[in-house]
Design a protein around this motif. Structure first.
Motif, mmCIF file in Angstrom:
data_model
loop_
_atom_site.group_PDB
_atom_site.id
_atom_site.type_symbol
_atom_site.label_atom_id
_atom_site.label_comp_id
_atom_site.label_asym_id
_atom_site.label_seq_id
_atom_site.Cartn_x
_atom_site.Cartn_y
_atom_site.Cartn_z
ATOM 1 N N GLY A 12 0.803 -1.223 0.000
ATOM 2 C CA GLY A 12 0.000 0.000 0.000
ATOM 3 C C GLY A 12 0.827 1.260 0.000
ATOM 4 O O GLY A 12 1.809 1.410 -0.735
ATOM 5 N N GLY A 13 0.470 2.165 0.910
ATOM 6 C CA GLY A 13 1.064 3.496 0.878
ATOM 7 C C GLY A 13 2.327 3.663 1.692
ATOM 8 O O GLY A 13 2.791 4.794 1.862
ATOM 9 N N GLY A 14 2.871 2.627 2.235
ATOM 10 C CA GLY A 14 4.158 2.787 2.910
ATOM 11 C C GLY A 14 4.231 2.262 4.334
ATOM 12 O O GLY A 14 5.305 2.266 4.931
ATOM 13 N N GLY A 46 -2.780 -4.642 4.366
ATOM 14 C CA GLY A 46 -4.117 -4.875 4.902
ATOM 15 C C GLY A 46 -5.048 -5.518 3.883
ATOM 16 O O GLY A 46 -4.611 -5.993 2.824
ATOM 17 N N VAL A 99 -4.917 -4.204 0.133
ATOM 18 C CA VAL A 99 -3.820 -4.718 -0.702
ATOM 19 C C VAL A 99 -4.136 -6.149 -1.129
ATOM 20 O O VAL A 99 -3.964 -6.540 -2.294
ATOM 21 N N ASP A 125 -7.158 -7.618 -1.290
ATOM 22 C CA ASP A 125 -8.285 -7.662 -2.232
ATOM 23 C C ASP A 125 -7.833 -7.283 -3.638
ATOM 24 O O ASP A 125 -8.217 -7.922 -4.626
ATOM 25 N N SER A 127 -10.043 -11.245 4.727
ATOM 26 C CA SER A 127 -9.708 -11.551 3.336
ATOM 27 C C SER A 127 -8.635 -12.636 3.240
ATOM 28 O O SER A 127 -8.580 -13.393 2.268
ATOM 29 N N ASP A 172 -10.549 -15.980 3.056
ATOM 30 C CA ASP A 172 -11.786 -16.133 2.281
ATOM 31 C C ASP A 172 -11.525 -15.944 0.790
ATOM 32 O O ASP A 172 -10.407 -15.676 0.359
ATOM 33 N N GLY A 231 -13.100 -13.773 -1.252
ATOM 34 C CA GLY A 231 -13.711 -12.555 -1.772
ATOM 35 C C GLY A 231 -12.723 -11.424 -1.940
ATOM 36 O O GLY A 231 -11.655 -11.401 -1.325
ATOM 37 N N VAL A 265 -13.084 -6.918 -2.674
ATOM 38 C CA VAL A 265 -14.021 -5.809 -2.867
ATOM 39 C C VAL A 265 -13.258 -4.702 -3.592
ATOM 40 O O VAL A 265 -12.260 -4.192 -3.093
ATOM 41 N N LYS A 282 -18.766 -0.117 -5.973
ATOM 42 C CA LYS A 282 -17.822 -0.879 -5.155
ATOM 43 C C LYS A 282 -18.374 -2.293 -5.103
ATOM 44 O O LYS A 282 -19.449 -2.521 -4.550
ATOM 45 N N SER A 338 1.654 -1.664 14.874
ATOM 46 C CA SER A 338 1.759 -0.290 14.360
ATOM 47 C C SER A 338 0.440 0.241 13.796
ATOM 48 O O SER A 338 0.367 1.394 13.350
ATOM 49 N N ASP A 394 -15.512 -3.695 11.654
ATOM 50 C CA ASP A 394 -15.788 -4.500 10.460
ATOM 51 C C ASP A 394 -15.997 -5.966 10.864
ATOM 52 O O ASP A 394 -16.989 -6.602 10.490
ATOM 53 N N HIS A 430 -19.197 -8.444 10.572
ATOM 54 C CA HIS A 430 -19.229 -9.734 9.860
ATOM 55 C C HIS A 430 -19.968 -10.781 10.692
ATOM 56 O O HIS A 430 -20.722 -11.602 10.173
ATOM 57 N N HIS A 454 -23.518 -4.601 4.805
ATOM 58 C CA HIS A 454 -22.403 -4.453 3.861
ATOM 59 C C HIS A 454 -22.867 -3.848 2.539
ATOM 60 O O HIS A 454 -22.148 -3.057 1.933
HETATM 61 O O1 NZQ Z 1 -1.516 1.558 2.676
HETATM 62 P P1 NZQ Z 1 -0.678 1.365 3.878
HETATM 63 O O2 NZQ Z 1 0.434 2.325 3.989
HETATM 64 O O3 NZQ Z 1 -0.242 -0.062 4.069
HETATM 65 O O4 NZQ Z 1 -1.600 1.758 5.155
HETATM 66 C C1 NZQ Z 1 -2.807 1.079 5.473
HETATM 67 C C2 NZQ Z 1 -4.046 1.895 5.116
HETATM 68 O O5 NZQ Z 1 -3.790 3.263 5.106
HETATM 69 C C3 NZQ Z 1 -2.886 0.987 6.964
HETATM 70 N N1 NZQ Z 1 -2.217 -0.196 7.515
HETATM 71 C C4 NZQ Z 1 -2.352 -1.490 7.184
HETATM 72 N N2 NZQ Z 1 -1.591 -2.270 7.961
HETATM 73 C C5 NZQ Z 1 -0.917 -1.436 8.800
HETATM 74 C C6 NZQ Z 1 -1.311 -0.111 8.518
HETATM 75 N N3 NZQ Z 1 -0.802 0.951 9.180
HETATM 76 C C7 NZQ Z 1 0.106 0.706 10.143
HETATM 77 N N4 NZQ Z 1 0.503 -0.542 10.468
HETATM 78 C C8 NZQ Z 1 0.030 -1.632 9.832
HETATM 79 N N5 NZQ Z 1 0.418 -2.859 10.200
HETATM 80 O O6 NZQ Z 1 -4.262 0.911 7.259
HETATM 81 C C9 NZQ Z 1 -4.980 1.630 6.261
HETATM 82 C C10 NZQ Z 1 -6.204 0.814 5.876
HETATM 83 O O7 NZQ Z 1 -5.815 -0.372 5.235
HETATM 84 P P2 NZQ Z 1 -6.887 -1.277 4.473
HETATM 85 O O8 NZQ Z 1 -6.155 -2.408 3.863
HETATM 86 O O9 NZQ Z 1 -7.734 -0.430 3.601
HETATM 87 O O10 NZQ Z 1 -7.818 -1.771 5.681
HETATM 88 P P3 NZQ Z 1 -8.680 -3.089 5.821
HETATM 89 O O11 NZQ Z 1 -7.826 -4.257 6.078
HETATM 90 O O12 NZQ Z 1 -9.700 -2.751 6.821
HETATM 91 O O13 NZQ Z 1 -9.360 -3.301 4.390
HETATM 92 C C11 NZQ Z 1 -10.507 -2.596 4.010
HETATM 93 C C12 NZQ Z 1 -10.980 -3.037 2.640
HETATM 94 O O14 NZQ Z 1 -11.396 -4.419 2.642
HETATM 95 C C13 NZQ Z 1 -12.728 -4.530 2.123
HETATM 96 C C14 NZQ Z 1 -13.334 -3.195 2.506
HETATM 97 O O15 NZQ Z 1 -14.513 -2.915 1.799
HETATM 98 C C15 NZQ Z 1 -12.192 -2.236 2.208
HETATM 99 O O16 NZQ Z 1 -12.147 -1.955 0.829
HETATM 100 N N6 NZQ Z 1 -13.371 -5.743 2.624
HETATM 101 C C16 NZQ Z 1 -12.905 -6.935 2.205
HETATM 102 C C17 NZQ Z 1 -13.494 -8.135 2.565
HETATM 103 C C18 NZQ Z 1 -12.988 -9.440 2.088
HETATM 104 N N7 NZQ Z 1 -12.110 -9.506 1.136
HETATM 105 O O17 NZQ Z 1 -13.412 -10.473 2.550
HETATM 106 C C19 NZQ Z 1 -14.671 -8.194 3.430
HETATM 107 C C20 NZQ Z 1 -14.945 -6.909 4.148
HETATM 108 O O18 NZQ Z 1 -16.296 -6.885 4.502
HETATM 109 C C21 NZQ Z 1 -14.587 -5.657 3.406
HETATM 110 O O19 NZQ Z 1 -15.645 -5.235 2.559
#
Ligand code: NZQ
Ligand code: ZN
Length: 390
Positions: free
Chosen positions: A39-41, A97, A100, A102, A144, A147, A149, A151, A160, A182, A194, A198, A267
Protein backbone atom coordinates in the motif's frame (compact mmCIF):
# COMPACT_ATOMS: atom_id res chain seq x y z
CA UNK A 1 -30.87 -26.61 13.62
CA UNK A 2 -27.87 -27.13 11.33
CA UNK A 3 -29.03 -27.06 7.72
CA UNK A 4 -27.25 -28.43 4.65
CA UNK A 5 -23.93 -26.85 3.78
CA UNK A 6 -20.70 -27.29 1.87
CA UNK A 7 -17.63 -25.83 3.54
CA UNK A 8 -14.18 -25.64 2.01
CA UNK A 9 -11.41 -23.21 2.85
CA UNK A 10 -8.24 -24.41 1.14
CA UNK A 11 -6.05 -21.62 2.59
CA UNK A 12 -3.21 -22.59 4.91
CA UNK A 13 -2.85 -20.24 7.87
CA UNK A 14 0.66 -19.81 9.29
CA UNK A 15 0.05 -17.93 12.51
CA UNK A 16 2.31 -16.45 15.16
CA UNK A 17 5.49 -14.63 16.09
CA UNK A 18 7.96 -14.56 13.21
CA UNK A 19 5.84 -16.95 11.16
CA UNK A 20 7.30 -15.30 8.04
CA UNK A 21 10.70 -16.86 8.58
CA UNK A 22 9.30 -19.72 6.47
CA UNK A 23 8.38 -17.40 3.60
CA UNK A 24 11.15 -18.48 1.16
CA UNK A 25 10.26 -22.17 1.39
CA UNK A 26 6.57 -21.46 0.95
CA UNK A 27 7.09 -19.12 -2.00
CA UNK A 28 9.44 -21.56 -3.74
CA UNK A 29 6.50 -23.95 -4.21
CA UNK A 30 4.89 -21.50 -6.61
CA UNK A 31 7.81 -20.22 -8.69
CA UNK A 32 10.56 -17.63 -8.86
CA UNK A 33 8.99 -14.48 -10.25
CA UNK A 34 6.93 -12.67 -7.64
CA UNK A 35 4.58 -9.69 -7.89
CA UNK A 36 4.93 -8.07 -4.47
CA UNK A 37 1.98 -5.79 -3.77
CA UNK A 38 1.70 -3.23 -1.00
CA UNK A 39 0.00 0.00 0.00
CA UNK A 40 1.06 3.50 0.88
CA UNK A 41 4.16 2.79 2.91
CA UNK A 42 3.18 1.33 6.30
CA UNK A 43 5.27 -1.78 5.56
CA UNK A 44 8.34 0.38 4.93
CA UNK A 45 7.89 2.15 8.28
CA UNK A 46 7.42 -1.10 10.19
CA UNK A 47 10.47 -2.77 8.65
CA UNK A 48 8.40 -5.54 7.07
CA UNK A 49 9.32 -4.45 3.55
CA UNK A 50 13.06 -4.87 4.23
CA UNK A 51 12.50 -8.18 5.97
CA UNK A 52 10.55 -9.59 3.01
CA UNK A 53 13.13 -8.37 0.50
CA UNK A 54 15.88 -10.00 2.57
CA UNK A 55 13.99 -13.29 2.88
CA UNK A 56 13.25 -13.34 -0.85
CA UNK A 57 16.70 -12.28 -2.06
CA UNK A 58 16.85 -15.33 -4.35
CA UNK A 59 13.59 -14.47 -6.08
CA UNK A 60 12.87 -12.06 -8.95
CA UNK A 61 10.58 -9.43 -7.49
CA UNK A 62 8.35 -7.06 -9.42
CA UNK A 63 6.65 -4.45 -7.21
CA UNK A 64 3.23 -2.82 -7.29
CA UNK A 65 2.95 -0.15 -4.60
CA UNK A 66 0.49 2.59 -3.67
CA UNK A 67 -2.61 0.40 -3.45
CA UNK A 68 -5.18 2.59 -1.72
CA UNK A 69 -7.78 1.72 0.92
CA UNK A 70 -10.99 0.83 -0.95
CA UNK A 71 -8.70 -0.46 -3.74
CA UNK A 72 -9.37 0.91 -7.18
CA UNK A 73 -9.79 -1.09 -10.36
CA UNK A 74 -8.13 1.75 -12.24
CA UNK A 75 -5.17 2.07 -11.84
CA UNK A 76 -4.18 -0.63 -9.29
CA UNK A 77 -5.86 -3.80 -10.61
CA UNK A 78 -5.22 -2.86 -14.24
CA UNK A 79 -1.53 -2.04 -13.59
CA UNK A 80 -1.01 -5.21 -11.54
CA UNK A 81 -2.53 -7.47 -14.19
CA UNK A 82 -0.42 -5.81 -16.89
CA UNK A 83 2.78 -6.25 -14.85
CA UNK A 84 1.99 -9.94 -14.35
CA UNK A 85 1.44 -10.48 -18.07
CA UNK A 86 4.53 -8.49 -19.13
CA UNK A 87 6.97 -10.09 -16.68
CA UNK A 88 5.63 -13.64 -16.47
CA UNK A 89 4.81 -13.51 -12.76
CA UNK A 90 4.38 -16.95 -11.13
CA UNK A 91 2.89 -15.91 -7.80
CA UNK A 92 1.56 -12.79 -6.06
CA UNK A 93 2.77 -11.84 -2.59
CA UNK A 94 0.42 -9.37 -0.91
CA UNK A 95 1.95 -7.50 2.03
CA UNK A 96 -0.51 -5.22 3.82
CA UNK A 97 -4.12 -4.87 4.90
CA UNK A 98 -7.33 -6.11 3.34
CA UNK A 99 -7.22 -3.55 0.54
CA UNK A 100 -3.82 -4.72 -0.70
CA UNK A 101 -4.95 -8.33 -0.52
CA UNK A 102 -8.29 -7.66 -2.23
CA UNK A 103 -6.48 -5.84 -5.03
CA UNK A 104 -4.05 -8.76 -5.32
CA UNK A 105 -6.93 -11.23 -5.57
CA UNK A 106 -8.49 -9.23 -8.40
CA UNK A 107 -5.10 -9.03 -10.13
CA UNK A 108 -4.70 -12.81 -9.81
CA UNK A 109 -7.72 -13.48 -12.01
CA UNK A 110 -7.33 -10.48 -14.34
CA UNK A 111 -3.74 -11.55 -15.08
CA UNK A 112 -5.12 -14.78 -16.55
CA UNK A 113 -7.82 -13.12 -18.62
CA UNK A 114 -7.41 -11.46 -21.99
CA UNK A 115 -10.48 -9.23 -21.92
CA UNK A 116 -11.46 -6.27 -19.73
CA UNK A 117 -10.88 -7.28 -16.08
CA UNK A 118 -14.03 -5.51 -14.87
CA UNK A 119 -16.04 -8.16 -16.75
CA UNK A 120 -14.78 -10.68 -14.19
CA UNK A 121 -15.19 -8.45 -11.14
CA UNK A 122 -18.71 -7.40 -12.12
CA UNK A 123 -19.70 -11.04 -12.64
CA UNK A 124 -20.33 -10.71 -16.39
CA UNK A 125 -17.70 -13.35 -17.19
CA UNK A 126 -16.63 -16.30 -15.01
CA UNK A 127 -12.88 -16.54 -14.38
CA UNK A 128 -11.22 -19.75 -15.54
CA UNK A 129 -7.80 -19.42 -13.90
CA UNK A 130 -5.85 -17.36 -11.38
CA UNK A 131 -2.28 -16.86 -10.24
CA UNK A 132 -1.58 -18.26 -6.75
CA UNK A 133 -1.60 -15.76 -3.90
CA UNK A 134 0.45 -15.75 -0.73
CA UNK A 135 -0.16 -12.95 1.76
CA UNK A 136 1.27 -11.38 4.87
CA UNK A 137 -1.70 -9.63 6.44
CA UNK A 138 -0.87 -6.59 8.56
CA UNK A 139 -4.29 -5.42 9.76
CA UNK A 140 -6.88 -7.45 11.66
CA UNK A 141 -10.19 -6.66 10.01
CA UNK A 142 -11.59 -8.07 6.81
CA UNK A 143 -10.83 -11.79 6.97
CA UNK A 144 -9.71 -11.55 3.34
CA UNK A 145 -6.71 -13.70 4.30
CA UNK A 146 -9.05 -16.66 4.86
CA UNK A 147 -11.79 -16.13 2.28
CA UNK A 148 -12.42 -16.11 -1.46
CA UNK A 149 -13.71 -12.55 -1.77
CA UNK A 150 -12.38 -9.21 -2.82
CA UNK A 151 -14.02 -5.81 -2.87
CA UNK A 152 -12.98 -3.45 -5.65
CA UNK A 153 -14.05 0.12 -6.40
CA UNK A 154 -14.63 1.38 -9.90
CA UNK A 155 -14.63 5.13 -9.47
CA UNK A 156 -15.72 5.75 -13.05
CA UNK A 157 -19.17 4.33 -12.27
CA UNK A 158 -19.37 4.90 -8.46
CA UNK A 159 -19.44 1.14 -7.93
CA UNK A 160 -17.82 -0.88 -5.15
CA UNK A 161 -18.20 -4.53 -5.95
CA UNK A 162 -17.85 -7.61 -3.75
CA UNK A 163 -16.56 -10.35 -6.02
CA UNK A 164 -16.33 -13.97 -4.90
CA UNK A 165 -14.61 -16.90 -6.57
CA UNK A 166 -12.94 -19.97 -5.03
CA UNK A 167 -10.01 -19.32 -7.39
CA UNK A 168 -9.12 -16.35 -5.15
CA UNK A 169 -8.62 -18.17 -1.87
CA UNK A 170 -5.05 -17.33 -0.83
CA UNK A 171 -2.83 -20.41 -1.01
CA UNK A 172 -1.05 -19.43 2.20
CA UNK A 173 -1.68 -16.58 4.66
CA UNK A 174 0.96 -15.48 7.15
CA UNK A 175 -0.46 -13.85 10.29
CA UNK A 176 2.05 -12.39 12.72
CA UNK A 177 0.23 -10.30 15.37
CA UNK A 178 3.40 -8.24 15.95
CA UNK A 179 2.97 -6.67 12.52
CA UNK A 180 -0.32 -5.20 13.71
CA UNK A 181 1.26 -3.31 16.64
CA UNK A 182 1.76 -0.29 14.36
CA UNK A 183 -1.90 -0.11 13.25
CA UNK A 184 -3.34 3.28 14.27
CA UNK A 185 -6.11 3.61 16.85
CA UNK A 186 -8.49 4.62 14.07
CA UNK A 187 -7.76 1.56 11.91
CA UNK A 188 -7.78 -0.71 14.97
CA UNK A 189 -11.25 0.53 15.89
CA UNK A 190 -12.54 0.40 12.32
CA UNK A 191 -11.03 -3.02 11.62
CA UNK A 192 -12.67 -4.44 14.73
CA UNK A 193 -16.00 -2.80 13.85
CA UNK A 194 -15.79 -4.50 10.46
CA UNK A 195 -15.17 -7.89 12.08
CA UNK A 196 -18.00 -7.35 14.59
CA UNK A 197 -20.28 -6.57 11.71
CA UNK A 198 -19.23 -9.73 9.86
CA UNK A 199 -20.42 -11.70 12.87
CA UNK A 200 -23.68 -9.76 13.15
CA UNK A 201 -24.45 -10.20 9.43
CA UNK A 202 -24.37 -13.94 10.10
CA UNK A 203 -26.01 -13.85 13.54
CA UNK A 204 -29.16 -12.19 12.20
CA UNK A 205 -30.27 -15.16 10.12
CA UNK A 206 -32.73 -18.00 10.22
CA UNK A 207 -32.41 -20.90 11.02
CA UNK A 208 -29.80 -20.56 13.74
CA UNK A 209 -28.41 -22.99 16.29
CA UNK A 210 -27.14 -23.06 19.85
CA UNK A 211 -23.73 -24.01 18.49
CA UNK A 212 -23.44 -21.24 15.89
CA UNK A 213 -24.83 -18.68 18.33
CA UNK A 214 -22.23 -19.71 20.90
CA UNK A 215 -19.34 -19.44 18.45
CA UNK A 216 -20.51 -16.05 17.24
CA UNK A 217 -21.14 -14.64 20.70
CA UNK A 218 -17.70 -15.82 21.72
CA UNK A 219 -16.24 -14.06 18.66
CA UNK A 220 -18.09 -10.83 19.55
CA UNK A 221 -16.94 -11.02 23.18
CA UNK A 222 -13.33 -11.54 22.12
CA UNK A 223 -13.41 -8.66 19.62
CA UNK A 224 -15.12 -6.22 21.98
CA UNK A 225 -12.81 -7.03 24.89
CA UNK A 226 -9.54 -7.16 23.02
CA UNK A 227 -10.02 -4.01 20.96
CA UNK A 228 -10.24 -2.02 24.19
CA UNK A 229 -6.92 -3.50 25.32
CA UNK A 230 -5.25 -2.91 21.95
CA UNK A 231 -6.42 0.70 21.88
CA UNK A 232 -4.87 1.28 25.31
CA UNK A 233 -1.73 -0.72 24.63
CA UNK A 234 -1.07 -1.22 20.89
CA UNK A 235 1.73 -3.73 21.49
CA UNK A 236 -0.28 -6.08 23.70
CA UNK A 237 0.48 -9.39 21.98
CA UNK A 238 -2.33 -11.32 23.65
CA UNK A 239 -4.98 -8.82 22.53
CA UNK A 240 -3.57 -8.35 19.03
CA UNK A 241 -3.30 -12.12 18.51
CA UNK A 242 -6.95 -12.72 19.45
CA UNK A 243 -8.12 -9.86 17.25
CA UNK A 244 -6.10 -11.24 14.35
CA UNK A 245 -7.37 -14.78 14.64
CA UNK A 246 -11.02 -13.91 15.23
CA UNK A 247 -11.03 -11.43 12.33
CA UNK A 248 -9.73 -14.12 9.99
CA UNK A 249 -12.92 -16.15 10.51
CA UNK A 250 -15.16 -13.28 9.40
CA UNK A 251 -16.19 -14.07 5.86
CA UNK A 252 -15.45 -17.68 4.96
CA UNK A 253 -18.68 -19.12 6.32
CA UNK A 254 -17.22 -21.01 9.24
CA UNK A 255 -19.18 -18.90 11.75
CA UNK A 256 -22.50 -19.83 10.24
CA UNK A 257 -22.19 -23.25 8.59
CA UNK A 258 -25.68 -24.73 8.44
CA UNK A 259 -27.41 -21.48 9.33
CA UNK A 260 -29.52 -19.34 7.02
CA UNK A 261 -28.02 -16.59 4.84
CA UNK A 262 -29.00 -13.02 5.64
CA UNK A 263 -27.82 -11.37 2.42
CA UNK A 264 -25.37 -9.13 4.37
CA UNK A 265 -27.55 -5.99 4.10
CA UNK A 266 -25.31 -3.71 6.18
CA UNK A 267 -22.40 -4.45 3.86
CA UNK A 268 -24.56 -3.63 0.85
CA UNK A 269 -25.34 -0.24 2.39
CA UNK A 270 -21.73 0.43 3.39
CA UNK A 271 -20.34 -0.49 -0.01
CA UNK A 272 -22.51 2.24 -1.55
CA UNK A 273 -21.24 4.73 1.04
CA UNK A 274 -17.60 3.85 0.30
CA UNK A 275 -18.26 3.94 -3.44
CA UNK A 276 -19.75 7.45 -3.27
CA UNK A 277 -17.62 8.97 -0.51
CA UNK A 278 -14.52 6.71 -0.13
CA UNK A 279 -15.10 6.36 3.64
CA UNK A 280 -13.39 3.77 5.84
CA UNK A 281 -15.40 0.53 5.60
CA UNK A 282 -15.50 -0.34 9.32
CA UNK A 283 -16.50 3.19 10.34
CA UNK A 284 -19.43 3.15 7.93
CA UNK A 285 -20.55 -0.21 9.29
CA UNK A 286 -20.32 0.92 12.92
CA UNK A 287 -22.56 3.89 12.15
CA UNK A 288 -25.10 1.86 10.18
CA UNK A 289 -25.32 -1.09 12.58
CA UNK A 290 -27.54 0.38 15.35
CA UNK A 291 -29.74 2.16 12.79
CA UNK A 292 -30.21 -1.04 10.79
CA UNK A 293 -31.00 -2.93 13.99
CA UNK A 294 -33.64 -0.37 14.91
CA UNK A 295 -35.17 -0.62 11.45
CA UNK A 296 -35.48 -4.43 11.40
CA UNK A 297 -36.61 -4.87 15.02
CA UNK A 298 -39.97 -6.65 14.98
CA UNK A 299 -41.84 -9.45 16.74
CA UNK A 300 -40.10 -11.85 14.36
CA UNK A 301 -36.57 -10.59 14.89
CA UNK A 302 -36.68 -9.70 18.58
CA UNK A 303 -35.45 -13.16 19.63
CA UNK A 304 -32.01 -12.42 18.12
CA UNK A 305 -31.77 -9.26 20.22
CA UNK A 306 -32.82 -11.14 23.35
CA UNK A 307 -30.11 -13.76 22.75
CA UNK A 308 -27.48 -11.02 22.34
CA UNK A 309 -28.81 -9.18 25.38
CA UNK A 310 -28.69 -12.14 27.71
CA UNK A 311 -25.66 -14.03 26.36
CA UNK A 312 -23.34 -11.23 25.20
CA UNK A 313 -24.23 -8.30 27.42
CA UNK A 314 -25.56 -10.20 30.44
CA UNK A 315 -28.78 -8.18 30.66
CA UNK A 316 -31.54 -9.29 33.03
CA UNK A 317 -33.53 -12.15 31.46
CA UNK A 318 -36.69 -10.77 33.04
CA UNK A 319 -36.63 -7.61 30.91
CA UNK A 320 -39.48 -7.34 28.38
CA UNK A 321 -38.25 -8.32 24.89
CA UNK A 322 -38.54 -4.88 23.33
CA UNK A 323 -36.79 -3.22 26.22
CA UNK A 324 -33.99 -5.77 25.91
CA UNK A 325 -33.71 -5.06 22.17
CA UNK A 326 -33.47 -1.31 22.79
CA UNK A 327 -30.71 -1.89 25.33
CA UNK A 328 -28.78 -4.08 22.87
CA UNK A 329 -28.99 -1.42 20.15
CA UNK A 330 -27.86 1.23 22.63
CA UNK A 331 -25.02 -1.02 23.83
CA UNK A 332 -23.61 -1.43 20.31
CA UNK A 333 -23.90 2.31 19.68
CA UNK A 334 -22.04 3.15 22.91
CA UNK A 335 -19.44 0.48 22.29
CA UNK A 336 -18.51 1.77 18.82
CA UNK A 337 -18.51 5.34 20.11
CA UNK A 338 -16.19 4.32 22.96
CA UNK A 339 -13.63 3.03 20.43
CA UNK A 340 -13.40 6.49 18.87
CA UNK A 341 -15.66 6.10 15.82
CA UNK A 342 -17.81 9.20 15.16
CA UNK A 343 -21.33 7.85 15.04
CA UNK A 344 -22.64 10.16 12.29
CA UNK A 345 -21.96 9.81 8.57
CA UNK A 346 -21.80 13.58 8.12
CA UNK A 347 -18.62 13.54 10.20
CA UNK A 348 -17.05 11.26 7.55
CA UNK A 349 -18.01 13.65 4.76
CA UNK A 350 -21.17 11.88 3.55
CA UNK A 351 -23.66 14.29 1.98
CA UNK A 352 -27.37 13.84 2.73
CA UNK A 353 -28.39 14.91 -0.78
CA UNK A 354 -27.00 11.63 -2.17
CA UNK A 355 -29.14 9.39 0.07
CA UNK A 356 -31.90 8.85 -2.45
CA UNK A 357 -29.46 8.03 -5.24
CA UNK A 358 -27.48 5.68 -2.99
CA UNK A 359 -30.65 3.82 -1.97
CA UNK A 360 -31.48 3.25 -5.66
CA UNK A 361 -27.89 2.19 -6.30
CA UNK A 362 -28.00 -0.39 -3.46
CA UNK A 363 -31.22 -1.90 -4.78
CA UNK A 364 -29.92 -2.02 -8.34
CA UNK A 365 -26.39 -3.33 -7.76
CA UNK A 366 -26.58 -5.24 -4.47
CA UNK A 367 -30.19 -5.61 -3.41
CA UNK A 368 -31.37 -5.80 0.18
CA UNK A 369 -34.96 -6.62 -0.61
CA UNK A 370 -35.10 -10.25 -1.72
CA UNK A 371 -37.90 -12.33 -0.20
CA UNK A 372 -35.44 -15.04 0.94
CA UNK A 373 -33.48 -12.57 3.06
CA UNK A 374 -33.72 -12.55 6.86
CA UNK A 375 -35.19 -9.06 7.04
CA UNK A 376 -35.72 -7.61 3.54
CA UNK A 377 -35.53 -3.82 3.35
CA UNK A 378 -36.78 -1.72 0.46
CA UNK A 379 -36.13 1.84 -0.59
CA UNK A 380 -38.06 3.59 2.20
CA UNK A 381 -36.23 1.60 4.87
CA UNK A 382 -32.85 2.25 3.22
CA UNK A 383 -33.55 5.97 3.12
CA UNK A 384 -34.60 5.90 6.80
CA UNK A 385 -31.44 4.01 7.84
CA UNK A 386 -29.17 6.38 5.93
CA UNK A 387 -31.02 9.48 7.14
CA UNK A 388 -30.90 8.32 10.76
CA UNK A 389 -27.16 7.62 10.30
CA UNK A 390 -26.39 11.19 9.19
O1 NZQ B 1 -1.52 1.56 2.68
P1 NZQ B 1 -0.68 1.37 3.88
O2 NZQ B 1 0.43 2.33 3.99
O3 NZQ B 1 -0.24 -0.06 4.07
O4 NZQ B 1 -1.60 1.76 5.15
C1 NZQ B 1 -2.81 1.08 5.47
C2 NZQ B 1 -4.05 1.90 5.12
O5 NZQ B 1 -3.79 3.26 5.11
C3 NZQ B 1 -2.89 0.99 6.96
N1 NZQ B 1 -2.22 -0.20 7.52
C4 NZQ B 1 -2.35 -1.49 7.18
N2 NZQ B 1 -1.59 -2.27 7.96
C5 NZQ B 1 -0.92 -1.44 8.80
C6 NZQ B 1 -1.31 -0.11 8.52
N3 NZQ B 1 -0.80 0.95 9.18
C7 NZQ B 1 0.11 0.71 10.14
N4 NZQ B 1 0.50 -0.54 10.47
C8 NZQ B 1 0.03 -1.63 9.83
N5 NZQ B 1 0.42 -2.86 10.20
O6 NZQ B 1 -4.26 0.91 7.26
C9 NZQ B 1 -4.98 1.63 6.26
C10 NZQ B 1 -6.20 0.81 5.88
O7 NZQ B 1 -5.81 -0.37 5.23
P2 NZQ B 1 -6.89 -1.28 4.47
O8 NZQ B 1 -6.16 -2.41 3.86
O9 NZQ B 1 -7.73 -0.43 3.60
O10 NZQ B 1 -7.82 -1.77 5.68
P3 NZQ B 1 -8.68 -3.09 5.82
O11 NZQ B 1 -7.83 -4.26 6.08
O12 NZQ B 1 -9.70 -2.75 6.82
O13 NZQ B 1 -9.36 -3.30 4.39
C11 NZQ B 1 -10.51 -2.60 4.01
C12 NZQ B 1 -10.98 -3.04 2.64
O14 NZQ B 1 -11.40 -4.42 2.64
C13 NZQ B 1 -12.73 -4.53 2.12
C14 NZQ B 1 -13.33 -3.19 2.51
O15 NZQ B 1 -14.51 -2.92 1.80
C15 NZQ B 1 -12.19 -2.24 2.21
O16 NZQ B 1 -12.15 -1.96 0.83
N6 NZQ B 1 -13.37 -5.74 2.62
C16 NZQ B 1 -12.91 -6.94 2.21
C17 NZQ B 1 -13.49 -8.14 2.57
C18 NZQ B 1 -12.99 -9.44 2.09
N7 NZQ B 1 -12.11 -9.51 1.14
O17 NZQ B 1 -13.41 -10.47 2.55
C19 NZQ B 1 -14.67 -8.19 3.43
C20 NZQ B 1 -14.95 -6.91 4.15
O18 NZQ B 1 -16.30 -6.89 4.50
C21 NZQ B 1 -14.59 -5.66 3.41
O19 NZQ B 1 -15.65 -5.23 2.56
ZN1 ZN C 1 -16.70 -5.95 6.15
Amino acid sequence: MIGNFIYNTPTTLRFGKDAIKDLPGVMARYGKTVLMTYGGGSIKKSGLYDRVKELLSDFDIVELSGIEPNPKYDPSVIDGARLCKETGVDVILSVGGGSVLDCSKAISVCAKYDGEGWDLISGKVKAKAALPIVDIITLAATGSEYDMGCVISNTAINDKRAYLDPLMFPAVSFLDPEYTFSVSKWQTACGTADAINHVLEQFFARPCSIFNDGVMISALRSLMTNVKIALEKPDDYAARSELMYVCSWGCNGILSNGAGYSGWPMHSIEHALSAYFDITHGAGLAIITPRWMKEILSDETVERFVTLGTQLFGFDKALPDNEMADKVIEAFYSFFESTGIPMHLAELGVKAEKIDEMADHILEFDSTNEPWMYAPIGKDALVRILTESM
